[in-house]
Design a protein around this motif. Structure first.
Motif, PDB file in Angstrom:
ATOM      1  N   ASN A  41      31.869 -58.899  13.626  1.00  0.00           N
ATOM      2  CA  ASN A  41      32.860 -57.474  14.401  1.00  0.00           C
ATOM      3  C   ASN A  41      33.920 -58.295  14.175  1.00  0.00           C
ATOM      4  N   PRO A  44      40.164 -56.537  14.100  1.00  0.00           N
ATOM      5  CA  PRO A  44      41.689 -56.119  13.838  1.00  0.00           C
ATOM      6  C   PRO A  44      42.695 -57.362  14.050  1.00  0.00           C
ATOM      7  N   GLN A 150      41.136 -48.340  15.740  1.00  0.00           N
ATOM      8  CA  GLN A 150      40.496 -47.673  14.970  1.00  0.00           C
ATOM      9  C   GLN A 150      38.857 -49.174  14.686  1.00  0.00           C
ATOM     10  N   GLN A 151      39.104 -50.004  13.427  1.00  0.00           N
ATOM     11  CA  GLN A 151      38.316 -50.813  13.709  1.00  0.00           C
ATOM     12  C   GLN A 151      37.888 -51.602  14.286  1.00  0.00           C
ATOM     13  N   GLU A 152      38.024 -51.930  15.480  1.00  0.00           N
ATOM     14  CA  GLU A 152      37.652 -52.408  16.367  1.00  0.00           C
ATOM     15  C   GLU A 152      36.486 -51.609  17.114  1.00  0.00           C
ATOM     16  N   GLY A 155      34.348 -51.497  14.829  1.00  0.00           N
ATOM     17  CA  GLY A 155      32.863 -52.868  15.265  1.00  0.00           C
ATOM     18  C   GLY A 155      31.794 -52.750  16.284  1.00  0.00           C
ATOM     19  N   GLU A 236      33.502 -47.680   5.687  1.00  0.00           N
ATOM     20  CA  GLU A 236      35.047 -47.332   6.533  1.00  0.00           C
ATOM     21  C   GLU A 236      35.734 -48.492   7.031  1.00  0.00           C
ATOM     22  N   GLN A 237      35.260 -49.551   7.281  1.00  0.00           N
ATOM     23  CA  GLN A 237      35.872 -50.145   7.403  1.00  0.00           C
ATOM     24  C   GLN A 237      36.632 -50.339   6.277  1.00  0.00           C
ATOM     25  N   LEU A 240      40.242 -48.273   5.735  1.00  0.00           N
ATOM     26  CA  LEU A 240      40.523 -48.897   6.840  1.00  0.00           C
ATOM     27  C   LEU A 240      41.652 -50.169   6.399  1.00  0.00           C
ATOM     28  N   GLY A 241      40.517 -50.938   5.767  1.00  0.00           N
ATOM     29  CA  GLY A 241      41.619 -52.362   5.840  1.00  0.00           C
ATOM     30  C   GLY A 241      42.464 -51.759   4.645  1.00  0.00           C
ATOM     31  N   GLN A 244      45.775 -50.822   6.129  1.00  0.00           N
ATOM     32  CA  GLN A 244      45.965 -51.790   6.741  1.00  0.00           C
ATOM     33  C   GLN A 244      47.083 -52.737   5.832  1.00  0.00           C
TER      34      GLN A 244
END
Length: 285
Positions: A41, A44, A150-152, A155, A236-237, A240-241, A244
């Motif tokens: 986890n 972010p 969202q990343q959190e 996680g 999905e992560q 989002l990465g 970012q």
């Protein structure tokens, strides 16, 4: 006609089959468990934003502060601070000594102040491009903060799935009685077993192996289902990465543009302040 029984060495056939098939199955107390560690986890990156922007760059050692309403621009050595909400330590300190709008600066080791509204406006206009770029960075910061949230959340979901995967269990029925019965039959049969005896033993061994295979399949299905969910969250992560990363790249470019705009404004300010001192508009403070 004479019926002759075929020569069959039962002793040599039974021993290796029984040893190879039965030995691995004598595990009545073994419990099947599938445990897969959850994905890490990752916390972010979250950038907080403010209406005060500080930059660093070459300004030829100029030191000045422009105060216009709540807005302020402070330049000291290589430090540029642009504030649109009055949250500037240098400006607030000067406001305690000087009221209204003003330009305060150092020239030749002496402090000067300019009160002319047109000159103050012109000075603020010099830094307007840098301030606009700062607002763009602030907006990008908000977007990064939203992506970080969202990343959190993803996680947290991954962590929950990991806990579920650790709890995956398959209930193994007690096969002790069956195995003991099979062992007793083998002892009873000894070295004088027939082809039928051997076939019956092998059939029972096959049934036990089949049941164990079904249990292994159930555990595999549960593991696969949770693994697919973990994979989807990981995808999905990743997206989002990427977002970012793009925002970070944009932030870097804006930072370069803002630094250049501030340095240009500082050069313009130097000319303006020189003229103000020469014309007498700037008064000793």
């Amino acid at each position: 006609m004479v019926s002759v029984e075929p020569v069959v060495s039962v002793h040599t056939a039974v021993a290796p089959v029984v040893m190879a098939s039965v030995k691995p199955l004598v595990m009545p107390n073994v419990k099947a468990m599938v445990s897969v560690a959850p994905l890490v986890n990752v916390r972010p990156f979250v950038q907080t934003t403010t209406t005060t922007h500080t930059m660093f760059g070459d300004n030829d050692g100029e030191q000045f502060t422009i105060v216009s309403g709540k807005s302020a621009v402070s330049v000291s050595s290589n430090n540029f601070t642009i504030s649109s909400d009055g949250n500037s330590d240098v400006a607030n300190s000067l406001r305690r000594n000087f009221s209204g709008d003003f330009i305060w600066f150092i020239r030749g080791g002496k402090a000067y102040i300019i009160r002319d509204p047109a000159t103050i406006k012109q000075a603020m206009d010099f830094f307007a491009p840098a301030q606009a770029l700062g607002r763009q960075q602030e907006e990008l910061g908000k977007q990064q903060e939203a992506l970080g949230a969202q990343q959190e959340a993803l996680g947290a979901k991954q962590e929950a799935l990991g806990e579920q995967m650790e709890k995956v269990r398959v209930k193994i029925p007690d096969m002790t009685a069956e195995l003991q019965k099979l062992e007793a039959e083998l002892k009873k049969m000894g070295a004088d077993g027939t082809q039928d005896d051997l076939g019956r033993i092998q059939e029972k061994i096959g049934e036990i192996q089949s049941r164990i295979g079904e249990l292994q399949s159930q555990a595999g299905e549960k593991q696969s289902e949770l693994g697919e969910k973990q994979g989807a969250l990981g995808e999905e992560q990743g997206k989002l990465g990427e977002q970012q990363g793009k925002l970070g790249e944009m932030q870097g470019k804006l930072g370069e543009q803002q630094g250049e705009a501030s340095r240009k404004a500082s050069r313009e300010m130097k000319k303006l302040l020189d003229q103000a001192v020469a014309s007498g508009m700037a008064k000793p403070a």
